[in-house]
Every structure is written in C-alpha cells, then in structure tokens.
Design an enzyme around this catalytic site. Sequence first.
Site, mmCIF file in Angstrom:
data_model
loop_
_atom_site.group_PDB
_atom_site.id
_atom_site.type_symbol
_atom_site.label_atom_id
_atom_site.label_comp_id
_atom_site.label_asym_id
_atom_site.label_seq_id
_atom_site.Cartn_x
_atom_site.Cartn_y
_atom_site.Cartn_z
ATOM 1 C CE LYS A 128 40.561 38.576 39.902
ATOM 2 N NZ LYS A 128 41.649 38.567 40.881
ATOM 3 C CE LYS A 150 34.301 46.613 45.148
ATOM 4 N NZ LYS A 150 35.063 45.478 45.636
ATOM 5 C CE LYS A 208 43.028 47.756 42.495
ATOM 6 N NZ LYS A 208 44.133 47.825 43.425
#
Length: 334
Positions: free
Chosen positions: A115, A197, A200
């Site tokens: 992140k 994966k 969203k």
Amino acid sequence: MINDKKLLYSGMQATGTLTLGNYLGALKNWVTLNEEYECLYGVMDLHSLTVRQVPADFRKNARSLYALYVAAGLDPEKNCIYYQSHVSGHAELSWILSCFTYMGELNRMTQFKDKAAKHADNINAGLYTYPVLMAADILLYQADLVPVGADQKQHLEITRDIAQRFNSIYGDVFTIPEPYIAKAGAKIMSLQEPEKKMSKSDENANATIKLLDDRDTIIRKFKRAVTDSDTVVRYAEEKPGISNLMDIYSCVTGKTNEEIEREFAGKGYGDFKLAVGEAVADELAPLQARYAELMADKSYLDAMIKMNDEKAQYYANKTLRKVQKKVGLTERIR
Ligand code: TRP
C-alpha cells in the site's frame, strides 16, 4: 463464547462496491455460519480512512456495504452487523495494543509495503498501524474464529502474537483467534488478468463484476473475459482464465468440474462464457432486488443499525474495561 456458541468475527472495508470475488469468496459463505456460530460483521470504516475518502461518497459506500451484507442474506437479527466507528472501543483498544506491538513486527507486514508503494504520496501512520486496529477489532469481541483470505493471514498472525504477548503479562485476557477455513467458496480471479485476484480497486472495469452491475453489463464482461487460444472447456493450471470461469460457474450452479466439462464438450468458449454470465446474473438478481428494497426503506436499516451498534458496544465494553483494569488505568467512579 456467547450463548455456548463460538464467536466468529469478520468484516470488509467500506470502500468501493463489492465484487463477485467478495461475494463468492466470503459473503455467500458467511450466510450459513450463524447456525453454528455467534457472528459479528463490521463495516470497517475506520480502516478505510487510511486512504483519502470523499466524505459524502464514503458515507454512501458504508451504508451500501451494510445493505449488501443484508441483501446477500445475512439476517441482521441473527448476526451482529454494525459500524466499526460506532463502537469507540475499537480505537481505544487499538491504542493500548499499539503499546504492545513492535515496530519491527509492523515493518514486516507485506500489505503495508504494497500500500505504501501504491499511495506513495500518503504513507500515513494509520496505514502503518492498520494491523493493530484489526487486532483490536478481533480481540475486542474475544473472537474464536476469523474467516480471512490469504491477503489477511499475516494480519491474523500478528493479532495472535499481540494477544499472546498481552496474555503472558496479564493472564488470560484475550481469546486467541484461529483462522476459519471455509468449506466452500473459491478465490475468484480478475477477468482480464486471471493470475491476479479480482479486486474492487482494479482500475480496469472489465476485470471485475460488481455486485450491483446490471444483467447486460455482467454478460458483456464475461464475454470479454480473457481466456486462451485453445477451445476446450477444461480445468487446468495452464488455462487460468477458463479455470477461473469454471470456478465461478461451479460456485453459482453447484456443478462439479467434470459436469461442466461434459456440459460444454464440443461447444466453444463463446457458449460457455454466455452461460457463466447468465448464471451469475441470475444469482445476483434477487440480491440486487433486495438491496434496492433495503436502500428505499430507511427506517428498517436504521433500526437494525441502532440495535446492533448497541449489542456490539455491550460486548466491546466488557473486554475494554477488563483490559483497562489489567494495565492499571484508573477505574471510573460510578
Ligand atoms: N483488513 C480487512 C480487509 O482488508 C478488513 C478487516 C478489518 C477485517 N478488520 C477486520 C477482517 C477484522 C477480519 C477481521 O479486508
């Protein structure tokens, strides 16, 4: 343990719209768990603040997530579905636990590194202490079990380490949580890059099916799904695109891989993709209808939110008071 049942705790961040991956990988399986376990599910809005949010959109997303939990079949009278930010104990316990967490441990968190690389302009302290807040979420309710995906396993491990460290100093305060491995469900991959994966936050809209996508959009995205240059519908490691579509089809229809291979023997990818798209659209239609009803009925959702906030506060305060006492904070005068 509550009412002789083990306690299971999970939650999702209140950002973006949930995808088919969140649904088939988690939500759909959560629905059956409340028979066996006492279940709590948080709308993890404090965690979402680690990334800059537009306040009005954020508030809408959080309510939308709440409604999606319910629309997916989680009965808010049987499962405690609540907002993390409505129970102040999360932040309070998080502070205390941060004093029992080493920087060395946090430095090893792979999600922080990912992140930080992605949001290089906003590497804030909340992003760094994110796992401590997650530990507080889980330990506050004395959870026995936590269903988490592979990406959250490291956070569950640090939660266990923090709890064990605390218990070794102050006695048996926290239940040590175990990962809950789902019996069914699959890891759903991106429709455009099937090695990744389904996420969203993917910038390519064609890569993800959103739970609120309409029928035509769903079918169109499946038609565009990346496959391989072969033509046979067969489950195989070297065919990640087709295997992912088979996983999806299998989750939704309950058919086995052999049954699917037989069903599409002699047919091309086009027929198969259309069938997957239609099956997914059929699966999501009742959820979408229920979602629309819930969003239109303000008073029902508000009543459920209020009731469950209070329930969560009750359990959270029990643990928090115990922890405060153990570490030597001065008790409140009644
Ligand atoms: N970090 C989790 C995620 O990104 C969400 C989460 C926050 C969570 N607190 C939790 C999940 C506690 C399980 C238990 O998906």
